[in-house]
Design a protein around this motif. Sequence first.
Motif, mmCIF file in Angstrom:
data_model
loop_
_atom_site.group_PDB
_atom_site.id
_atom_site.type_symbol
_atom_site.label_atom_id
_atom_site.label_comp_id
_atom_site.label_asym_id
_atom_site.label_seq_id
_atom_site.Cartn_x
_atom_site.Cartn_y
_atom_site.Cartn_z
ATOM 1 N N GLY A 53 -26.004 9.244 -13.091
ATOM 2 C CA GLY A 53 -27.396 9.536 -13.410
ATOM 3 C C GLY A 53 -28.368 8.697 -12.613
ATOM 4 O O GLY A 53 -29.336 9.219 -12.029
ATOM 5 N N ASN A 97 -29.002 -0.605 -11.692
ATOM 6 C CA ASN A 97 -27.710 -0.049 -11.245
ATOM 7 C C ASN A 97 -27.769 -0.007 -9.713
ATOM 8 O O ASN A 97 -28.666 0.624 -9.137
ATOM 9 C CB ASN A 97 -27.572 1.357 -11.820
ATOM 10 N N GLU A 132 -18.489 0.000 -16.774
ATOM 11 C CA GLU A 132 -18.306 1.245 -16.031
ATOM 12 C C GLU A 132 -16.910 1.353 -15.432
ATOM 13 O O GLU A 132 -16.432 0.399 -14.792
ATOM 14 C CB GLU A 132 -19.312 1.340 -14.887
ATOM 15 N N GLY A 149 -26.750 5.547 -16.121
ATOM 16 C CA GLY A 149 -27.502 6.709 -16.599
ATOM 17 C C GLY A 149 -26.659 7.686 -17.384
ATOM 18 O O GLY A 149 -27.093 8.202 -18.422
ATOM 19 N N SER A 150 -25.454 7.955 -16.896
ATOM 20 C CA SER A 150 -24.612 8.911 -17.627
ATOM 21 C C SER A 150 -24.199 8.324 -18.980
ATOM 22 O O SER A 150 -24.080 9.061 -19.969
ATOM 23 C CB SER A 150 -23.402 9.326 -16.788
HETATM 24 N N1 LIG Z 1 -23.755 4.322 -13.015
HETATM 25 C C1 LIG Z 1 -23.555 5.709 -13.094
HETATM 26 C C2 LIG Z 1 -22.222 6.198 -13.522
HETATM 27 C C3 LIG Z 1 -21.202 5.952 -12.435
HETATM 28 C C4 LIG Z 1 -19.886 6.624 -12.564
HETATM 29 C C5 LIG Z 1 -18.919 5.952 -13.467
HETATM 30 N N2 LIG Z 1 -18.635 4.589 -13.141
HETATM 31 C C6 LIG Z 1 -17.633 6.777 -13.497
HETATM 32 O O1 LIG Z 1 -16.647 6.461 -12.813
HETATM 33 O O2 LIG Z 1 -17.633 7.781 -14.200
HETATM 34 C C7 LIG Z 1 -24.671 6.411 -13.824
HETATM 35 O O3 LIG Z 1 -25.809 5.970 -13.691
HETATM 36 O O4 LIG Z 1 -24.416 7.448 -14.443
#
Ligand SMILES: N[C@@H](CCC[C@H](N)C(=O)O)C(=O)O
Length: 295
Positions: free
Chosen positions: A77, A15, A214, A224-225
């Motif tokens: 995350g 990421n 995403e 991660g989230s």
């Molecule tokens: N890559 C991220 C999440 C990024 C946020 C997502 N695109 C959103 O707009 O909610 C991670 O690692 O959590």
Amino acid sequence: MGGDLSFVKMNGIGNEIVVLDLRGRPERVDAAAARAIAALPGGWFDQMMVLYDPVTPGTAAAMRIFNVDGSESFACGNGTRCVAAREFARTGASRVLLQSRAGLLVCTDAGDGAVTVDMGTPKFGWADIPLAEPFHDTRAIELQIGPIDAPILHSPSVVNVGNPHAIFWVDDVEALDLGRIGPMLENHPLFPERANISLAHVTAPDALTLKVWERGAGLTRACGSAACAAAVSAARTRRTGRTVTVSLPGGDLVITWTDADRILMTGPAEHEYDGAVPAAVFAVSTGAGLSAPMR
Ligand SMILES: N[C@@H](CCC[C@H](N)C(=O)O)C(=O)O
């Protein structure tokens, strides 16, 4: 203050993360500045983590998180692990408290380059995700695409882990073209704040594979989230236990949904290179970097 500002390019299992440390500085990032930074040579990111002076005692920084399209997210995350790893390297500490717009995030050094982040408590209520209309059971909502009697995708689990996620359970995460379907689902009218869209395949009671489109960034090598969202949804629907290894195209994360209803995410964070942003890109303000109300 003038001149270029330095940034750090990192990644969390692929990421693409830029960390921009504006602590002690007057510059502020808005959507236009975020897009301009992403367009700089070496500035490309999936998310940019902008650090401002702390607003809560005991925290190291107030973070704002920008997607590459300039939109903001309350959770990232992989980016949070990158910020924490950089703080560990900078200060020698093995624990740091960061503040995002979703709340306070306790990050600990897990050894061997790995970081554990307490990502908080998942929210399952339809209005919290948010959805545009009431659904009593968010383990599998009535949403499908494709022919009514032979849907391509249907019945996603939905959850908010600081940001909104929909997880479709599939037999093979590679069988569908998520790059084509993702934009339509991200912008589906059921998701008033858009949503991160995942395809998940459970491979064992403690393992799943995941591919993510995403919100605001498109197809990424890891999210991660989304790993947290998929793990709690898999446990909630009795597909897995409460600790799972989530395998994404860029690598693995270990997620535990604790009995205390917290989500712990563990994985690596890597430094790639340092870069510079011309000062002209920024708005200058004396306002707080993290002014939105905390949840
Ligand atoms: N890559 C991220 C999440 C990024 C946020 C997502 N695109 C959103 O707009 O909610 C991670 O690692 O959590």
